[in-house]
Design a protein around this motif. Sequence first.
Motif, PDB file in Angstrom:
ATOM      1  N   ASP A  87      71.666 -47.837 -40.927  1.00 22.20           N
ATOM      2  CA  ASP A  87      71.042 -47.095 -42.028  1.00 22.20           C
ATOM      3  C   ASP A  87      70.231 -48.031 -42.925  1.00 22.20           C
ATOM      4  OD1 ASP A  87      71.629 -44.429 -41.761  1.00 22.20           O
ATOM      5  OD2 ASP A  87      73.603 -44.594 -42.720  1.00 22.20           O
ATOM      6  N   ARG A 121      58.104 -37.434 -45.220  1.00 20.43           N
ATOM      7  CA  ARG A 121      59.092 -38.445 -44.798  1.00 20.43           C
ATOM      8  C   ARG A 121      59.672 -38.032 -43.455  1.00 20.43           C
ATOM      9  NH1 ARG A 121      61.264 -35.157 -48.614  1.00 20.43           N
ATOM     10  NH2 ARG A 121      63.122 -34.006 -47.962  1.00 20.43           N
ATOM     11  N   GLU A 133      63.370 -38.015 -41.011  1.00 24.80           N
ATOM     12  CA  GLU A 133      64.816 -38.210 -40.993  1.00 24.80           C
ATOM     13  C   GLU A 133      65.237 -38.486 -39.559  1.00 24.80           C
ATOM     14  OE1 GLU A 133      65.619 -35.190 -44.700  1.00 24.80           O
ATOM     15  OE2 GLU A 133      66.843 -34.944 -42.889  1.00 24.80           O
ATOM     16  N   GLU A 167      68.297 -39.275 -36.759  1.00 28.38           N
ATOM     17  CA  GLU A 167      69.716 -39.092 -36.473  1.00 28.38           C
ATOM     18  C   GLU A 167      69.992 -39.672 -35.092  1.00 28.38           C
ATOM     19  OE1 GLU A 167      70.935 -34.997 -37.011  1.00 28.38           O
ATOM     20  OE2 GLU A 167      72.365 -35.243 -35.385  1.00 28.38           O
ATOM     21  N   GLY A 192      68.692 -42.247 -40.767  1.00 33.78           N
ATOM     22  CA  GLY A 192      68.622 -41.790 -42.150  1.00 33.78           C
ATOM     23  C   GLY A 192      67.206 -41.409 -42.545  1.00 33.78           C
ATOM     24  N   THR A 193      66.969 -41.348 -43.841  1.00 27.89           N
ATOM     25  CA  THR A 193      65.676 -40.906 -44.363  1.00 27.89           C
ATOM     26  C   THR A 193      64.732 -42.089 -44.528  1.00 27.89           C
ATOM     27  OG1 THR A 193      66.768 -39.118 -45.531  1.00 27.89           O
ATOM     28  CG2 THR A 193      64.565 -39.703 -46.291  1.00 27.89           C
ATOM     29  N   GLN A 205      60.702 -43.255 -45.588  1.00 28.01           N
ATOM     30  CA  GLN A 205      59.445 -42.870 -46.246  1.00 28.01           C
ATOM     31  C   GLN A 205      58.262 -43.415 -45.443  1.00 28.01           C
ATOM     32  OE1 GLN A 205      59.852 -40.866 -48.831  1.00 28.01           O
ATOM     33  NE2 GLN A 205      62.077 -41.200 -48.895  1.00 28.01           N
ATOM     34  N   LYS A 238      64.148 -37.417 -34.423  1.00 25.13           N
ATOM     35  CA  LYS A 238      63.468 -37.484 -35.723  1.00 25.13           C
ATOM     36  C   LYS A 238      63.005 -36.112 -36.158  1.00 25.13           C
ATOM     37  CE  LYS A 238      59.607 -40.242 -34.642  1.00 25.13           C
ATOM     38  NZ  LYS A 238      59.339 -40.309 -33.253  1.00 25.13           N
ATOM     39  N   LYS A 239      63.165 -35.886 -37.456  1.00 22.69           N
ATOM     40  CA  LYS A 239      62.704 -34.647 -38.070  1.00 22.69           C
ATOM     41  C   LYS A 239      61.560 -34.992 -39.010  1.00 22.69           C
ATOM     42  CE  LYS A 239      65.528 -32.344 -40.876  1.00 22.69           C
ATOM     43  NZ  LYS A 239      66.645 -31.436 -41.244  1.00 22.69           N
ATOM     44  N   GLU A 240      60.450 -34.282 -38.865  1.00 19.95           N
ATOM     45  CA  GLU A 240      59.315 -34.484 -39.762  1.00 19.95           C
ATOM     46  C   GLU A 240      59.432 -33.499 -40.915  1.00 19.95           C
ATOM     47  OE1 GLU A 240      55.825 -35.888 -36.623  1.00 19.95           O
ATOM     48  OE2 GLU A 240      56.202 -33.742 -36.905  1.00 19.95           O
ATOM     49  N   ILE A 241      59.298 -34.039 -42.118  1.00 23.06           N
ATOM     50  CA  ILE A 241      59.380 -33.187 -43.315  1.00 23.06           C
ATOM     51  C   ILE A 241      57.971 -33.025 -43.876  1.00 23.06           C
ATOM     52  CG2 ILE A 241      60.587 -32.805 -45.495  1.00 23.06           C
ATOM     53  CD1 ILE A 241      62.563 -33.516 -43.244  1.00 23.06           C
ATOM     54  N   GLU A 301      59.952 -28.182 -42.177  1.00 21.04           N
ATOM     55  CA  GLU A 301      60.375 -29.355 -41.427  1.00 21.04           C
ATOM     56  C   GLU A 301      60.548 -28.982 -39.968  1.00 21.04           C
ATOM     57  OE1 GLU A 301      63.806 -29.990 -44.013  1.00 21.04           O
ATOM     58  OE2 GLU A 301      65.092 -29.257 -42.396  1.00 21.04           O
TER      59      GLU A 301
END
Lengths: 80, 144
Positions: B14, B52, B54, B56, B89-90, B92, B129-132, B137
């Motif tokens: 992380d 940002r 995220e 996992e 994690g998150t 930027q 990965k998740k795109e926000i 999202e």
Amino acid sequence: MTITILAFGVAKDIFNAPSIQLELMNDATVMSLKYTLEQEYPRLKQLSSYLIAVNNEYALPEDYIHQRDEVAIIPPVSGG
Amino acid sequence: MMSSTPTTNILITDATLNIAECSQWVMTPESGGIDVFIGTVRNATKGKAVLRLEFEAYATMAIKEMEKIAAEVYTKWPLQKVLIHHRTGTLQVGEIPVIIAVSAAHRDAAFEAGRYIIDTLKQTVPIWKKEIFEDGEVWVAAHP
């Protein structure tokens, strides 16, 4: 037998939980697990693809699942 | 979570990844070339602004799959050291989700192995990965 299925990424959203419990026949295979999962969670069928991991290894459709196995659903990966 | 031998260094964390430490780690007196790939968070995807990302990981399995990639590149190219670090994690825009570093006596092996590692990681290692975006999202590659 009751099996715990770990979920990651979009599968976690579909299950609305990081893991679920599923009742399977004792001679269940990866293929029959996927069938059962898709009956209960039809949104899985909308994914590009997904694989099942058994004990931290990608499993083949004909592989058997045993009571104490660590089973996880692996939606399309997107690391890097 | 990490996996380390004298010649292979694999990490999922992380915490912020450190470019200098990673390139330092693969350096050996026998090395003539070091290839470092740094993945960074881009500010847009298909013209749409990304706020940002995220990440996992299924960490236990991801480490195993990374170990397989490292073992494979040693059979394909004459390498000295291999490092694969991935963050979770998150993150930027501009932050670093992945660093690959490879050392070899000659540059061809280092370049080719580095390229092979990142390409294979993207196909086999269970990390998501998740795109926000401003208006929602999406888990990358999840749907056709």
